[in-house]
Design an enzyme around this catalytic site. Sequence first.
Site: not given
Length: 191
Positions: A42-44, A74, A103, A131-132, A171, A173
């Site tokens: 997600g977004e840390s 991630c 990051r 992903i990023r 990922h 998942e």
Amino acid sequence: MFALQGDVREHLYVLERLGARTLSVRRPEELAQCDGLVLPGGESTTMAKLAVTFELFEPLRDRIAGGMPTFGTCAGMILLADRVLDGAEGQETFGGLDATVRRNAFGRQVDSFEGDVDIAGLDESVHAIFIRAPWIEEAGDRVEVLGEVEVAGTTKIVGVRQGHLMATSFHPEVGGDDRVHGLFVEQVRRT
Ligand code: GLN
């Protein structure tokens, strides 16, 4: 399962397929009931901020430091790292993993890519989706490398374990291969 932000549902599907009992954690009382925790992609920065707002930040940091098995993917890997490069200003992490994580390390051109990665403990490689994604730039002596990829002729660490902590840049998942989560669930069952 940390459930304030990120791809929570994808992780829950995998964990349930593996027969784990799951609980979505949004408050300290829920965290107290867990034997293990997954920090999703997600977004840390958002996850850390929400954790502060929901009064989960300190309890989470304490449980992780206290030995609760925790698996970060991630953004979750970033949140477990003791040190972050290219973080947002003042970015805080739960920490525990003696590693420096960069990051968005793979850069803009290859924001997202897929590749097969050999993972220690698994017989066949994992088809990994990035992903990023971050990578681990430096790992302390206690950190066991689980997987690496080649980027522009250099080797980058994308999977690690340190005692009760596990983290991947990619990922697992996503994509229907449950084996990496399987390694973590085994660890929770042993603890
Ligand atoms: N770049 C994101 C971050 O810094 C992580 C991306 C992801 O989890 N897919 O949190």
